[in-house]
Design an enzyme around this catalytic site. Structure first.
Site, PDB file in Angstrom:
ATOM      1  N   SER A 262       9.837  64.633  25.032  1.00 45.56           N
ATOM      2  CA  SER A 262      10.699  65.427  25.915  1.00 45.56           C
ATOM      3  C   SER A 262      11.980  64.668  26.206  1.00 45.56           C
ATOM      4  O   SER A 262      11.988  63.432  26.230  1.00 45.56           O
ATOM      5  CB  SER A 262       9.989  65.709  27.238  1.00 45.56           C
ATOM      6  OG  SER A 262       9.942  64.534  28.027  1.00 45.56           O
ATOM      7  N   ASP A 263      13.055  65.402  26.430  1.00 46.40           N
ATOM      8  CA  ASP A 263      14.202  64.747  27.060  1.00 46.40           C
ATOM      9  C   ASP A 263      13.733  64.332  28.459  1.00 46.40           C
ATOM     10  O   ASP A 263      12.696  64.799  28.954  1.00 46.40           O
ATOM     11  CB  ASP A 263      15.430  65.673  27.105  1.00 46.40           C
ATOM     12  CG  ASP A 263      16.730  64.867  27.328  1.00 46.40           C
ATOM     13  OD1 ASP A 263      16.649  63.695  27.764  1.00 46.40           O
ATOM     14  OD2 ASP A 263      17.825  65.419  27.077  1.00 46.40           O
ATOM     15  N   TRP A 264      14.493  63.441  29.079  1.00 43.09           N
ATOM     16  CA  TRP A 264      14.030  62.810  30.313  1.00 43.09           C
ATOM     17  C   TRP A 264      13.923  63.802  31.463  1.00 43.09           C
ATOM     18  O   TRP A 264      14.932  64.305  31.956  1.00 43.09           O
ATOM     19  CB  TRP A 264      14.964  61.646  30.635  1.00 43.09           C
ATOM     20  CG  TRP A 264      14.497  60.340  30.034  1.00 43.09           C
ATOM     21  CD1 TRP A 264      14.324  59.164  30.711  1.00 43.09           C
ATOM     22  CD2 TRP A 264      14.121  60.063  28.670  1.00 43.09           C
ATOM     23  NE1 TRP A 264      13.841  58.188  29.850  1.00 43.09           N
ATOM     24  CE2 TRP A 264      13.714  58.703  28.600  1.00 43.09           C
ATOM     25  CE3 TRP A 264      14.045  60.818  27.500  1.00 43.09           C
ATOM     26  CZ2 TRP A 264      13.261  58.094  27.435  1.00 43.09           C
ATOM     27  CZ3 TRP A 264      13.601  60.226  26.332  1.00 43.09           C
ATOM     28  CH2 TRP A 264      13.223  58.886  26.304  1.00 43.09           C
ATOM     29  N   ASN A 265      12.695  64.108  31.825  1.00 38.52           N
ATOM     30  CA  ASN A 265      12.419  65.077  32.886  1.00 38.52           C
ATOM     31  C   ASN A 265      12.669  66.517  32.443  1.00 38.52           C
ATOM     32  O   ASN A 265      12.926  67.386  33.268  1.00 38.52           O
ATOM     33  CB  ASN A 265      13.255  64.743  34.141  1.00 38.52           C
ATOM     34  CG  ASN A 265      12.625  65.288  35.402  1.00 38.52           C
ATOM     35  OD1 ASN A 265      11.397  65.406  35.480  1.00 38.52           O
ATOM     36  ND2 ASN A 265      13.442  65.629  36.376  1.00 38.52           N
ATOM     37  N   ALA A 266      12.575  66.771  31.156  1.00 34.03           N
ATOM     38  CA  ALA A 266      12.748  68.139  30.647  1.00 34.03           C
ATOM     39  C   ALA A 266      11.419  68.886  30.579  1.00 34.03           C
ATOM     40  O   ALA A 266      11.379  70.040  30.165  1.00 34.03           O
ATOM     41  CB  ALA A 266      13.405  68.109  29.268  1.00 34.03           C
TER      42      ALA A 266
END
Ligand code: NOJ
Length: 735
Positions: A262-266
Site C-alpha cells: 500500500s501507499d503509506w496509509n492508503a
C-alpha cells in the site's frame, strides 16, 4: 555510432538488453516466468516454517516512524528473514547522508536515452544496496501527466505511456540487476495531488488499458518485485482494496507474481483489502501510530475465517518470492542510511542533467563563444541562501532548482548552481560575470549594462501535497513561471538585445509572454538537473555537447489548450485517450513546442525508411506471462531509417516513431508514440535507427472481447524528429 534501440523486446527475459542479446541469451537465461516459479517454490518451502503470527508480521509494517526506513517489517528468525527496509524513492535514497541526489524521472525521460536511463537505475540501486535498502520505492510512471500542472508528474518519465513504459522497464531491470527490489508506483490513475486521499479516478476500461496500465504492464514484464497501490479510489473503490484493479487486472490479466504494497496509509479496511488483493500494508499504522488495520486485526480475521488462510499464505509467498527472486536471502548489507555509497555516480547525474536539456529556441546566439561579459539574473542562479537542503523534503522554491518537493526527494550532497559553473567557465575564458541573484526587476538594467549576453533563469516548482509552497499544495496553481518570471524576463529584454532564457521547471509553463520578446534570442529548457544543475547548463550553453534532449510533454500556448485540469471532486477522465499531444493533435490545437521537440547545434536529415512486417490482425492468443499475454511482447514489425548529421558539429538525434491505427479500429488519437531510438553522429556521418514494434504496439484494447487486438487494415507509420516534425512515412498492412 549506433547507440541503442528503444525496444522493449529486451525485457522478454529478466535482464536482457537489445534484440540481439535477447536471441543470444535466450537459451541460457531463465525467463521471467521460470525465475519467478523457482522463487515461489522457495517461498512455499519457507512458508511451512512460519507461524500465523510470523506471517502477519511479514505483511504488516511495524508502524509509522518505528524503524530505520520509511517502511519496515519485523525480523523473522525462523527463516532468517531480515527486518525489511523499504525506502524512497525514484531518484535516490531519501534521508541518506552519503548518497547522491540523482536526476528526477522527468529529466531521464527527457534524454530519451535508454542506456543513460539504465545506468541511472543501476547507480541508484547500487546506493540503495550499499545502504541496506531492500525495496526501493520507485520508479513512478504512475502519474502519466495528463494534467500539466499536477504536482508529481516530474517523478515520472513523461506524458506518454510508451515512453513511461520503456523508461520504467529499463529502470526496473537495472535496479533489480543490483539485487534490489523495485516498487513501481502509484497504481493507478493517481494523476493529481489535490484530494488524492479522498477522490475517485473514474476511468473507462479502454483508456485505463491504453494509457494508465501500459507502463505498469511493461513494469510487470520487466519482473518488478512490487507494485504500490495508490491513495485514490478507482471507479469508486479504494485502489488498495480494489478487486478489479489488483486481483483482476494486475494479478490475473498481467500475471503479476510479486506483491502489492500500500501507499503509506492508503489502506482503509482489514478484510476487504486482504481479500481484494493487498499483500503488504505500510507503514503498518496510521500516521499517529494508533490505528492498525492488519497486525492483530488480520490475525483475528484469519483465525475467524473472515480472511481465508490461503489468502494470508498467498500474501506471504508473494513477498518472500520477491525476496528470493532478488537473492536477498544470501548476504545482504545491513541497514545503514549513513553509508558512503556515492562512488563515481555523479557522472551519470551530469550526463542525464545535460542530455535532458531541451533547446527550444536559438536565433544564432548559442553556443556561447568567449563573451566579454555575461549578465546572470535570477534567484535561481545561486544555491538557496539558507542552504541547499534547508527546506525539508525540498519543500520551497528558493535558489536554484534541481528537483520538485515531497517524499521522492533526496538530500543534495553538494549543489553546483548556474552561477558556480558559469563563473568557473568564465574565469578560464576571461569573461566577466555580473550577477543579480534576485528576481527584482528594478536593478536589472545596471547588471545588464555592457554585457554581450544576459542569461535569465526562471523556475516553476511543484511536489507532493503534504507540503504547500507559496500557495501550491503539491499541484501548481497555474502554468506561469514563479517569482514573476515573465516580468523579470521582460525587464531583462528591455535592457539587453541578447537574452537567453533558462527554465528550470517540474513541467510545462506557458511561454507566450517570453516568446513575444524579440530580444529573447534563445530559450533553454533545462528541466530538473538535480545536484549537477550548473555543470549541465554550461555544457550546453558553451556547446561542449550539442543539445540532444527532446520534450517529454507538450508546451501549450495556454493552460486551457491541454483540455484537462486539477479537479476538486472526483475525476471522470472525460478526455479519455486524448491527453497531451494526443489531445492537441486530435483537436488541431497548435502547441508552442510539441511533444518530442528539441533543437540541436547541428542538423539531421532522414532518409531510406524500411518496413518489415509479419503483422496479422486479430486478438492476442498467447499464454499469460508477467506483463500479459506472451505474444503481446513479440516483435511483429521492424522499421529502420537512415539519419545523417548534415550539420557542422557532432550531435545526437532522438528519432521517434508514431503509429496511426487503421480505420477499422475504434476512434483513436491521430498519432501514438510506439518507438524511439537515439543515435550519436559525427558531422557528415550517417547511421541507422531501428524501431522494433511488438504486437502490443499495434494493438488497441477491445473492451468487448477484453483483449488486445491488432486491427485489420493499413497502419500509418510516421518517423520524425518530433510528434509534429515527421520526416518519413510508410504503412504496415495487417491482413
Ligand atoms: C507517500 C507517497 O505517495 C509515496 O510515493 C511514498 O513512497 C510514501 N509516501 C512513503 O514515503
Amino acid at each position: 555510432m549506433h547507440l541503442r534501440t528503444a525496444s522493449l523486446l529486451a525485457a522478454a527475459g529478466a535482464s536482457l538488453t537489445g534484440a540481439e542479446s535477447h536471441h543470444a541469451r535466450q537459451a541460457t537465461a531463465p525467463t521471467g516466468t521460470e525465475a519467478w516459479a523457482a522463487a515461489h517454490s522457495k517461498a512455499a518451502a519457507a512458508l511451512s516454517k512460519l507461524s500465523q503470527n510470523d506471517k502477519v508480521n511479514i505483511v504488516t509494517g511495524v508502524g509509522w516512524d518505528k524503524g530505520p526506513c520509511v517502511g519496515n517489517t519485523a525480523r523473522i528468525n525462523a527463516i532468517n528473514y531480515p527486518q525489511l527496509c523499504l525506502q524512497d524513492g525514484p531518484l535516490g535514497i531519501r534521508f541518506g547522508t552519503g548518497v547522491n541526489a540523482f536526476t528526477p524521472g522527468i529529466q531521464a525521460g527527457s534524454t530519451w536515452d535508454v542506456e543513460l536511463i539504465r545506468q541511472r537505475g543501476q547507480y541508484i540501486a547500487a546506493e540503495a544496496k550499499g545502504c541496506g535498502v531492500h525495496v526501493l520505492l520507485g520508479p513512478a510512471p504512475g502519474a502519466l501527466g495528463k494534467i500539466p500542472n499536477a504536482g508529481r508528474n516530474w517523478e515520472g518519465f513523461g506524458a506518454d505511456p510508451y515512453l513511461q513504459g520503456v523508461a520504467a522497464a529499463v529502470t526496473i531491470e537495472a535496479i533489480q540487476s543490483q539485487g534490489v527490489q523495485a516498487a513501481v508506483k502509484h497504481y493507478i490513475a493517481n494523476e493529481q495531488e489535490r484530494n488524492r486521499e479522498t477522490m475517485s479516478s473514474n476511468v473507462d476500461d479502454r483508456t485505463l488499458h491504453e494509457l494508465y496500465l501500459w507502463p505498469f504492464a511493461d513494469s510487470v514484464h520487466a519482473n518488478v518485485a512490487s507494485v504500490m497501490c495508490s491513495y485514490n479510489k478507482v471507479n469508486g473503490t479504494w485502489a488498495c482494496e480494489n478487486d478489479k484493479i489488483m486481483n483482476g487486472i494486475l494479478k490475473t490479466e498481467l500475471g503479476f507474481p510479486g506483491y502489492v504494497v500500500s501507499d503509506w496509509n492508503a489502506q482503509h479496511s482489514t478484510n476487504a483489502a486482504a481479500i481484494n488483493g493487498l499483500d503488504m500494508t505500510m507503514p503498518g499504522s496510521d500516521f499517529n501510530g494508533r490505528n492498525v488495520l492488519w497486525g492483530s486485526a488480520l490475525n483475528q480475521a484469519v483465525s475467524s475465517n473472515q480472511v481465508p488462510k490461503a489468502r494470508l499464505d498467498d500474501m506471504v509467498k508473494r513477498i518472500l518470492a520477491a525476496w528470493y527472486l532478488l537473492k536477498q536471502d544470501s548476504s545482504y548489507p545491513g541497514i545503514n542510511l549513513k553509508a558512503n555509497v556515492q562512488s563515481n555516480h555523479k557522472e551519470n547525474i551530469r550526463a542525464v542533467a545535460r542530455d535532458g536539456i531541451v533547446l527550444l529556441k536559438n536565433s544564432g546566439i548559442l553556443p556561447l563563444s568567449k563573451p566579454k561579459k555575461i549578465a546572470l539574473i535570477g534567484s535561481a542562479a545561486v544555491v538557496n541562501p539558507k542552504g541547499r537542503n534547508a527546506c525539508v523534503d525540498r519543500g520551497c522554491n528558493d535558489g536554484a532548482l534541481g528537483m520538485g518537493w515531497g517524499s521522492g526527494t533526496v538530500e543534495y550532497p553538494y549543489f553546483v548552481a548556474p552561477y558556480d559553473a558559469i563563473n568557473e567557465r568564465a574565469r578560464s575564458d576571461g569573461t566577466t560575470v555580473s550577477l543579480q541573484s534576485s528576481d527584482s526587476t528594478s536593478g536589472v538594467s545596471n547588471v545588464v549594462s555592457g554585457a554581450d549576453v544576459a542569461i535569465v533563469i526562471i523556475t516553476a516548482n511543484s511536489g507532493e501535497g503534504y507540503i504547500t509552497v507559496q500557495g501550491a499544495a503539491g499541484d501548481r496553481q497555474n502554468l506561469d513561471p514563479w517569482h514573476n518570471g515573465n516580468q523579470l524576463v521582460q525587464a531583462v529584454a528591455q535592457a539587453s538585445q541578447n537574452v537567453i532564457v533558462v527554465v528550470h521547471s517540474t513541467g510545462p509553463i506557458v511561454l507566450e509572454t517570453i516568446q513575444a520578446l524579440p530580444n529573447v534570442k534563445a530559450i533553454v529548457w533545462a528541466g530538473l538537473p538535480s545536484q549537477e544543475n550548473g555543470n549541465a547548463l554550461v555544457d550546453i550553453l558553451y556547446g561542449v555537447v550539442s543539445p540532444n534532449g527532446k520534450l517529454p510533454y507538450t508546451i501549450g500556448k495556454s493552460q486551457s489548450d491541454y483540455g484537462t485540469s486539477v479537479v476538486t471532486g472526483n475525476d471522470d477522465f472525460r478526455e479519455g485517450l486524448y491527453v497531451d499531444y494526443r489531445h492537441f493533435d486530435s483537436k488541431n490545437i497548435a502547441p508552442r513546442y510539441e511533444f518530442g521537440f528539441g533543437l540541436s547545434y547541428t542538423n539531421f536529415t532522414y532518409s531510406d525508411i524500411t518496413i518489415d512486417s509479419t503483422a496479422k490482425s486479430g486478438a492476442a492468443t498467447g499464454k499469460t506471462i508477467p506483463g500479459g499475454r506472451e505474444d503481446l511482447f513479440e516483435a511483429i514489425a521492424t522499421v529502420t531509417a537512415s539519419i545523417t548529421n548534415s550539420g557542422g558539429v557532432e550531435g545526437a538525434e532522438v528519432a521517434q516513431l508514431y503509429i496511426s491505427l487503421p480505420s477499422s479500429a475504434p476512434a483513436a488519437p491521430p498519432k501514438q508514440l510506439r518507438g524511439f531510438d537515439k543515435i550519436k553522429l559525427k558531422p557528415g556521418a550517417k547511421g541507422t535507427v531501428t524501431f522494433n514494434l511488438r504486437r502490443k504496439d499495434l494493438s488497441y484494447w477491445d473492451v468487448r472481447v477484453q483483449n488486445w487486438v491488432v486491427p485489420a487494415g493499413s497502419f500509418g507509420v510516421s518517423v520524425g524528429a518530433s510528434s509534429r516534425d515527421i520526416r518519413l512515412t510508410g504503412t504496415i498492412a495487417a491482413a
